[in-house]
Write a protein that holds these residues in place. Structure first.
Motif, PDB file in Angstrom:
ATOM      1  N   GLU A   1      15.153  16.721   9.130  1.00  0.00           N
ATOM      2  CA  GLU A   1      14.757  17.702   8.128  1.00  0.00           C
ATOM      3  C   GLU A   1      15.793  17.685   7.009  1.00  0.00           C
ATOM      4  O   GLU A   1      16.947  18.024   7.204  1.00  0.00           O
ATOM      5  CB  GLU A   1      14.720  19.117   8.760  1.00  0.00           C
ATOM      6  N   CYS A   2      15.391  17.237   5.832  1.00  0.00           N
ATOM      7  CA  CYS A   2      16.349  17.234   4.723  1.00  0.00           C
ATOM      8  C   CYS A   2      15.739  17.850   3.472  1.00  0.00           C
ATOM      9  O   CYS A   2      16.339  17.817   2.397  1.00  0.00           O
ATOM     10  CB  CYS A   2      16.839  15.818   4.434  1.00  0.00           C
ATOM     11  N   GLY A   3      14.525  18.378   3.597  1.00  0.00           N
ATOM     12  CA  GLY A   3      13.887  19.018   2.443  1.00  0.00           C
ATOM     13  C   GLY A   3      13.288  18.034   1.459  1.00  0.00           C
ATOM     14  O   GLY A   3      12.815  18.418   0.397  1.00  0.00           O
ATOM     15  N   PHE A   4      13.316  16.734   1.822  1.00  0.00           N
ATOM     16  CA  PHE A   4      12.753  15.721   0.924  1.00  0.00           C
ATOM     17  C   PHE A   4      12.068  14.649   1.751  1.00  0.00           C
ATOM     18  O   PHE A   4      12.525  14.316   2.837  1.00  0.00           O
ATOM     19  CB  PHE A   4      13.864  15.079   0.076  1.00  0.00           C
ATOM     20  N   LEU A   5      10.964  14.133   1.237  1.00  0.00           N
ATOM     21  CA  LEU A   5      10.245  13.087   1.980  1.00  0.00           C
ATOM     22  C   LEU A   5       9.576  12.136   0.981  1.00  0.00           C
ATOM     23  O   LEU A   5       8.983  12.574  -0.007  1.00  0.00           O
ATOM     24  CB  LEU A   5       9.194  13.751   2.879  1.00  0.00           C
ATOM     25  N   ALA A   6       9.701  10.846   1.238  1.00  0.00           N
ATOM     26  CA  ALA A   6       9.007   9.843   0.409  1.00  0.00           C
ATOM     27  C   ALA A   6       8.352   8.838   1.338  1.00  0.00           C
ATOM     28  O   ALA A   6       8.983   8.357   2.280  1.00  0.00           O
ATOM     29  CB  ALA A   6       9.992   9.141  -0.508  1.00  0.00           C
ATOM     30  N   ALA A   7       7.070   8.561   1.118  1.00  0.00           N
ATOM     31  CA  ALA A   7       6.345   7.633   2.000  1.00  0.00           C
ATOM     32  C   ALA A   7       5.358   6.815   1.186  1.00  0.00           C
ATOM     33  O   ALA A   7       4.829   7.276   0.174  1.00  0.00           O
ATOM     34  CB  ALA A   7       5.619   8.407   3.087  1.00  0.00           C
ATOM     35  N   ASN A   8       5.108   5.586   1.658  1.00  0.00           N
ATOM     36  CA  ASN A   8       4.121   4.704   1.028  1.00  0.00           C
ATOM     37  C   ASN A   8       2.872   4.629   1.902  1.00  0.00           C
ATOM     38  O   ASN A   8       2.978   4.448   3.113  1.00  0.00           O
ATOM     39  CB  ASN A   8       4.693   3.292   0.860  1.00  0.00           C
ATOM     40  N   LEU A   9       1.713   4.764   1.270  1.00  0.00           N
ATOM     41  CA  LEU A   9       0.432   4.657   1.992  1.00  0.00           C
ATOM     42  C   LEU A   9      -0.349   3.478   1.412  1.00  0.00           C
ATOM     43  O   LEU A   9      -0.228   3.171   0.225  1.00  0.00           O
ATOM     44  CB  LEU A   9      -0.398   5.936   1.842  1.00  0.00           C
ATOM     45  N   TYR A  10      -1.172   2.876   2.266  1.00  0.00           N
ATOM     46  CA  TYR A  10      -1.901   1.680   1.816  1.00  0.00           C
ATOM     47  C   TYR A  10      -3.289   1.656   2.449  1.00  0.00           C
ATOM     48  O   TYR A  10      -3.463   2.048   3.609  1.00  0.00           O
ATOM     49  CB  TYR A  10      -1.119   0.427   2.220  1.00  0.00           C
ATOM     50  N   ALA A  11      -4.263   1.216   1.671  1.00  0.00           N
ATOM     51  CA  ALA A  11      -5.625   1.027   2.196  1.00  0.00           C
ATOM     52  C   ALA A  11      -6.278  -0.104   1.428  1.00  0.00           C
ATOM     53  O   ALA A  11      -5.851  -0.463   0.327  1.00  0.00           O
ATOM     54  CB  ALA A  11      -6.443   2.299   2.043  1.00  0.00           C
ATOM     55  N   LYS A  12      -7.333  -0.668   2.026  1.00  0.00           N
ATOM     56  CA  LYS A  12      -8.059  -1.777   1.390  1.00  0.00           C
ATOM     57  C   LYS A  12      -9.527  -1.376   1.303  1.00  0.00           C
ATOM     58  O   LYS A  12     -10.059  -0.757   2.233  1.00  0.00           O
ATOM     59  CB  LYS A  12      -7.912  -3.025   2.255  1.00  0.00           C
ATOM     60  N   SER A  13     -10.179  -1.720   0.208  1.00  0.00           N
ATOM     61  CA  SER A  13     -11.594  -1.393   0.080  1.00  0.00           C
ATOM     62  C   SER A  13     -12.435  -2.531   0.639  1.00  0.00           C
ATOM     63  O   SER A  13     -11.940  -3.636   0.860  1.00  0.00           O
ATOM     64  CB  SER A  13     -11.953  -1.169  -1.390  1.00  0.00           C
ATOM     65  N   VAL A  14     -13.726  -2.261   0.836  1.00  0.00           N
ATOM     66  CA  VAL A  14     -14.625  -3.298   1.367  1.00  0.00           C
ATOM     67  C   VAL A  14     -14.802  -4.443   0.379  1.00  0.00           C
ATOM     68  O   VAL A  14     -15.253  -5.519   0.743  1.00  0.00           O
ATOM     69  CB  VAL A  14     -16.013  -2.717   1.731  1.00  0.00           C
ATOM     70  N   PHE A  15     -14.429  -4.207  -0.884  1.00  0.00           N
ATOM     71  CA  PHE A  15     -14.530  -5.269  -1.889  1.00  0.00           C
ATOM     72  C   PHE A  15     -13.227  -6.055  -1.987  1.00  0.00           C
ATOM     73  O   PHE A  15     -13.046  -6.859  -2.890  1.00  0.00           O
ATOM     74  CB  PHE A  15     -14.869  -4.670  -3.250  1.00  0.00           C
ATOM     75  N   GLY A  16     -12.259  -5.759  -1.085  1.00  0.00           N
ATOM     76  CA  GLY A  16     -10.988  -6.476  -1.084  1.00  0.00           C
ATOM     77  C   GLY A  16      -9.985  -5.924  -2.075  1.00  0.00           C
ATOM     78  O   GLY A  16      -8.953  -6.546  -2.337  1.00  0.00           O
ATOM     79  N   GLU A  17     -10.268  -4.745  -2.653  1.00  0.00           N
ATOM     80  CA  GLU A  17      -9.318  -4.156  -3.610  1.00  0.00           C
ATOM     81  C   GLU A  17      -8.235  -3.384  -2.843  1.00  0.00           C
ATOM     82  O   GLU A  17      -8.495  -2.825  -1.783  1.00  0.00           O
ATOM     83  CB  GLU A  17     -10.059  -3.197  -4.549  1.00  0.00           C
ATOM     84  N   ASP A  18      -7.034  -3.347  -3.425  1.00  0.00           N
ATOM     85  CA  ASP A  18      -5.916  -2.651  -2.774  1.00  0.00           C
ATOM     86  C   ASP A  18      -5.722  -1.279  -3.390  1.00  0.00           C
ATOM     87  O   ASP A  18      -5.821  -1.110  -4.608  1.00  0.00           O
ATOM     88  CB  ASP A  18      -4.622  -3.456  -2.957  1.00  0.00           C
ATOM     89  N   ALA A  19      -5.431  -0.297  -2.540  1.00  0.00           N
ATOM     90  CA  ALA A  19      -5.111   1.050  -3.013  1.00  0.00           C
ATOM     91  C   ALA A  19      -3.716   1.394  -2.514  1.00  0.00           C
ATOM     92  O   ALA A  19      -3.457   1.364  -1.314  1.00  0.00           O
ATOM     93  CB  ALA A  19      -6.130   2.045  -2.489  1.00  0.00           C
ATOM     94  N   LEU A  20      -2.798   1.689  -3.445  1.00  0.00           N
ATOM     95  CA  LEU A  20      -1.418   2.008  -3.084  1.00  0.00           C
ATOM     96  C   LEU A  20      -1.130   3.455  -3.465  1.00  0.00           C
ATOM     97  O   LEU A  20      -1.509   3.904  -4.548  1.00  0.00           O
ATOM     98  CB  LEU A  20      -0.430   1.117  -3.845  1.00  0.00           C
ATOM     99  N   VAL A  21      -0.459   4.158  -2.565  1.00  0.00           N
ATOM    100  CA  VAL A  21      -0.103   5.554  -2.840  1.00  0.00           C
ATOM    101  C   VAL A  21       1.347   5.776  -2.452  1.00  0.00           C
ATOM    102  O   VAL A  21       1.795   5.317  -1.396  1.00  0.00           O
ATOM    103  CB  VAL A  21      -1.024   6.529  -2.059  1.00  0.00           C
ATOM    104  N   ASN A  22       2.079   6.470  -3.320  1.00  0.00           N
ATOM    105  CA  ASN A  22       3.445   6.870  -2.986  1.00  0.00           C
ATOM    106  C   ASN A  22       3.509   8.399  -3.034  1.00  0.00           C
ATOM    107  O   ASN A  22       3.147   9.006  -4.039  1.00  0.00           O
ATOM    108  CB  ASN A  22       4.442   6.265  -3.978  1.00  0.00           C
TER     109      ASN A  22
END
Length: 955
Positions: A894-915
């Motif tokens: 627990e430090c009061g701060f959090l950073a994470a990367n999320l990733y998903a792929k669409s059925v059309f092969g496109e990439d979705a990136l989230v931070n």
């Protein structure tokens, strides 16, 4: 509003309605004698009809002026015109003027020109009006014996479509017998195929009898006929499983057919009908042969998809063919190579790993010699594949690690980075290889040209140089690559200053008097003259270039102070370790002072005006920390630097291994049988007269039934959740839709219920779309009896991952007032982006590369009632259907701060990136931003909208 009924037509032409010609102009052109003008006018008339216009006045003109024409183009267009005009009145009776058409069609069927006969017969296949076709039956049958095959093959199709009409069996009850006779005497391949197709659709028993009567000559039949035979086998086997064995034998004999299309279909049919090892093995080896024999890349990709499907359901058989699959690497196409490697890596076992790795090593060596532009990317793929093999089977690491280390200086940074990460992992997991890897790394270190690769290599040197000779070699290698000290001198600065109009003096170097001592960065004194005497490097090196001697020197002189800080840390670790393994204090002190001098020179360079950017604060603090540490070492600090770093790395590797193991376990889970499922004991069955293949097939089917593999997951509850109410309960017409989202299309299954006591006529479901959705077909009109219901299907094509909306209404006329149309507006159907994206994994380096490349970014401010950072992250992961790439251990505490990367792929092969970057404020609320990046605007915007809607709470 679209009021026309759907008209079938074999011609689809784009036509701009705004540019439509007047009916009078078309009429004039049709009445003239100019053939090109007639053709053009007829085309315009057809397109107007297709777009819902009705031009009844043209009919008589066409009968008078177009019917007699002998021109082939006009005759073909005339048949298209006749196909789409209304041939019946409002009550469904054939219009009396159609007798004129009937006479013309009979003349065409007896025409001396075989083309006219053929196209007319083809036109009859699309006619549904019995009153028009009935008088033509003798002429159609007569054409079955025409001398030209074009006429015969179309006559057979005309007989088939006639026989399949609702009243067709009464019109021509002997059709199967007639066609069977034709089939036995026919020589033309296409006509033969059509005849067999007719029997297959209209009299299956006759088709099966013909097949088994001529089974010995099946390999001599044409490709088209063999394809229909395979279709017949699929149909028969599904309805009559008992006789499957003898049909599978036919398929296996067809695997030797000369046509590759037939071979491919045979393999697909085998897989769909049987799970017997012999059958699957035959299908898999067929696919492997096709993979090598076909030059078309699209074909190769399709075959690789089939092999991939086989791999998931019959992995143990596919393992035998892994080397055959790997031969597809000979293709220069990167997509094919990537797919091939993905399939092969999941088929590696202790028995075949050596062979596979040997093949991959050969491919790596090939990438050195060729001058192909994609060699760097291909090498990177191969390095990753070898890395995977070495992690799964550590014993192969010794055979590949030294070969790969030759590529540490690769011009493709991503490839070199993969090699150094691989070396880092192997040196920890294979203790036996440590000495040889370190020796090789120190030998090849000077070749490394990329800063990121240097950083990783320096970390390895700092952590794994354990013996006295290794530590000394490590220090001398780094010194050698840094070159002579200092990096920057007053002389160099004065030279620069004269060119740059006397630039300001550096902070730590006194130049007023050569006798005055200068205070160096580590706090020690040095006279300016001593500093000048040791200045060996000419001022030109200050700018730095990768071609100059010493890779570390050139990178640091170009302003890479992060690398400088890594060098300082590595030297610190090596000196600390030297204290433990070197008994001579003099040597230790000597190494310490050399290290301190290097660090001080680095700080001096960083604070000089020579470089465009001064040293950054982080790197400066890090170097200062190293200097302090070497001047005053405590046991606690020593433990942190020499043990804790390694322990963290080991923990990271263990966690990665655990994650991979869990994923494999999740994949391996198979569905279990239901408690009341039937189990067949095949040992108790009669085996008399069964071939090996039939026996295997029986066994496999029974095993599949016993393990519940035939039972599909019943998602009835989910089905109910996907039903959307389109109208209100008090509306005269109630409608609800079941939405099925496939990869590239959406199917709306709409149930429409007439809740009134009246008959609803011309009821039409009109839909429109917003977003990247397109309606595939135009709506049809229906008649709905009082209190009855109708299922209407609508197909919508999807072309990209984007949130779309489908809206529309239902229009109808009541029998009491035909002129007035009633409109019921439907609720909107929102197509959720979540149906198109699924969680996926990618390497951290790949994520960073994509993050830098993608041009669309959507930044969403965090606004939520959730107060826990991890709880909020989990909520976002669940809401967006994405996978968290940041390992759980990195999110602990627990430090009061959090950073994470999320990733998903669409059925059309496109990439979705989230931070996700979240910070807890003093008042307990969460603040921060969620950044979404993608290659296309649709994903970035749609995901942003989704997150904005869902982030508030657990709604």
């Amino acid at each position: 509003m679209q009021k026309q009924m759907e008209k079938s037509c074999t011609l689809l032409v784009h036509f701009d309605k705004g540019a439509s010609s007047l009916a009078n102009e078309i009429k004039e052109a049709l009445e003239g004698n100019d053939v090109p003008l007639k053709v053009d006018a007829l085309k315009k008339a057809i397109m107007l009809l297709l777009n819902g216009e009705t031009i009844p006045q043209l009919f008589i003109t066409i009968i008078r002026y177009v019917l007699p024409s002998e021109d082939h183009t006009i005759q073909k267009l005339l048949l298209l015109y006749l196909e789409i005009i209304d041939k019946t009145d409002a009550r469904g009776k054939v219009l009396p003027e159609m007798i004129l058409i009937c006479q013309n069609l009979r003349n065409n069927l007896q025409h001396p020109n075989e083309y006219i006969r053929g196209v007319t017969l083809r036109f009859l296949c699309r006619l549904n009006e019995v009153e028009i076709i009935e008088p033509l039956i003798p002429s159609i049958v007569e054409n079955l014996e025409h001398r030209h095959p074009f006429v015969r093959r179309n006559a057979i199709l005309a007989v088939m479509s006639l026989y399949r009409l609702p009243d067709g069996q009464n019109l021509l009850d002997q059709a199967p017998e007639i066609i069977e006779k034709v089939l036995s005497t026919e020589q033309d391949h296409s006509s033969k195929r059509n005849a067999f197709l007719m029997l297959f659709n209209c009299s299956q028993e006759r088709a099966v009898n013909y097949l088994f009567t001529h089974i010995d000559r099946i390999n001599d039949w044409g490709e088209q006929l063999q394809m229909v035979v395979l279709e017949l086998i699929r149909k028969v086997c599904r309805s009559n499983k008992a006789e499957k064995g003898k049909y599978i034998k036919i398929i296996i004999s067809l695997l030797n057919a000369p046509s590759t299309a037939v071979i491919y279909e045979c393999a697909s049919t085998l897989v769909s009908l049987s799970s017997a090892p012999t059958a699957i093995r035959a299908a898999a080896s067929t696919y492997s042969q096709l993979l090598l024999s076909q030059s078309d890349n699209n074909v190769k990709l399709i075959v690789l998809d089939r092999l991939n499907e086989l791999k998931s359901s019959h992995g143990e058989i596919m393992v035998e063919l892994v080397m055959d699959v790997l031969r597809a690497l000979s293709s220069p196409n990167l997509d094919i190579r990537r797919k091939t490697l993905d399939i092969a890596l999941e088929l590696i076992t202790p028995r075949n790993v050596d062979e596979v790795v040997l093949m991959l090593k050969k491919e790596v060596v090939k990438t050195q010699s060729g001058e192909l532009e994609k060699n760097g990317e291909y090498r990177q793929m191969l390095v990753q594949a070898i890395h995977t093999c070495a992690i799964k089977f550590p014993e192969v690491a010794s055979t590949v690690v030294h070969l790969l280390m030759d590529f540490l200086g690769d011009s493709n940074v991503a490839s070199a980075m993969d090699v150094v990460v691989f070396v880092r992992e192997i040196i920890e997991t294979n203790p036996k290889l440590r000495v040889s890897i370190i020796t090789r790394l120190l030998d090849t270190f000077y070749q490394i040209r990329a800063a990121r690769v240097c950083s990783c290599a320096l970390w390895i040197i700092g952590e794994y140089c354990l013996s006295l000779s290794e530590v000394e070699s490590g220090i001398s290698t780094i010194k050698q690559c840094l070159g002579d000290l200092p990096f920057y001198t007053a002389a160099a600065e004065e030279g620069e200053g004269q060119d740059a109009s006397k630039s300001s003096q550096p902070v730590n170097v006194a130049t007023t008097s050569s006798r005055r001592p200068a205070i160096l960065a580590d706090g020690t004194y040095a006279t300016q003259s001593a500093a000048l005497e040791t200045a060996m490097s000419p001022p030109t090196l200050v700018q730095g270039s990768l071609t100059s001697v010493g890779n570390l020197r050139s990178l640091i002189l170009s302003g890479d102070f992060f690398l400088g800080a890594v060098v300082a840390c590595t030297l610190t670790k090596l000196v600390l370790r030297l204290e433990e393994v070197q008994p001579s204090k003099v040597e230790v002190n000597k190494a310490t002072t050399q290290a301190l001098l290097i660090m001080a020179s680095m700080l001096q360079l960083g604070q000089s005006p020579v470089l465009p950017h001064p040293i950054d604060n982080d790197s400066h603090d890090r170097v200062i920390l190293c200097i302090r540490l070497l001047c005053n070492t405590g046991d606690e600090i020593r433990k942190i630097w020499l043990q804790s770093c390694r322990e963290s790395f080991v923990k990271m590797l263990a966690e990665k291994q655990l994650q991979e193991t869990e994923e494999i376990k999740a994949k391996a889970q198979i569905s279990h049988a239901q408690p009341d499922d039937l189990i067949d004991f095949y040992h108790l069955k009669s085996r008399k007269g069964m071939s090996q293949l039939e026996l295997e097939d029986e066994v496999q089917d029974d095993l599949k039934r016993a393990t519940g593999e035939f039972t599909k997951d019943g998602d009835d509850a989910n089905k109910l959740n996907r039903i959307l109410q389109l109208t209100g309960f008090s509306d005269p017409v109630y409608a609800e839709a079941y939405v099925t989202v496939h990869h590239y299309d959406i199917v709306l299954d709409v149930t429409v219920i007439n809740r009134t006591k009246d008959t609803l006529q011309n009821l039409c479901l009109e839909l429109a779309t917003m977003g990247d959705l397109k309606l595939v077909e135009r709506p049809q009109n229906y008649t709905l009896a009082p209190e009855s219901s109708k299922q209407i299907k609508a197909n919508i094509k999807v072309s990209s991952t984007e949130t779309g909306v489908i809206f529309g209404n239902i229009v109808y006329e009541t029998s009491s007032n035909v002129l007035e149309r009633t409109v019921v507006v439907l609720n909107d159907i929102h197509i959720d982006i979540m149906d198109y994206i699924s969680p996926a994994s990618c390497a951290d380096a790949a994520f960073r590369t994509m993050w830098a490349e993608f041009e669309w970014e959507n930044k969403v401010a965090i606004n939520t009632v959730i107060q826990g950072e991890k709880e909020f992250l989990n909520h976002i992961i669940k809401s967006t259907n994405m996978k968290c790439l940041t390992p759980p251990s990195a999110l602990e505490g627990e430090c009061g701060f959090l950073a994470a990367n999320l990733y998903a792929k669409s059925v059309f092969g496109e990439d979705a990136l989230v931070n996700v970057s979240v910070e807890k404020q003093v008042d307990g609320k969460l603040s921060g931003y969620i950044r979404i990046r993608s290659k296309t605007q649709g994903i970035a915007l749609s995901l942003g909208d989704k997150i904005t809607l869902k982030q508030k709470g657990a709604a």
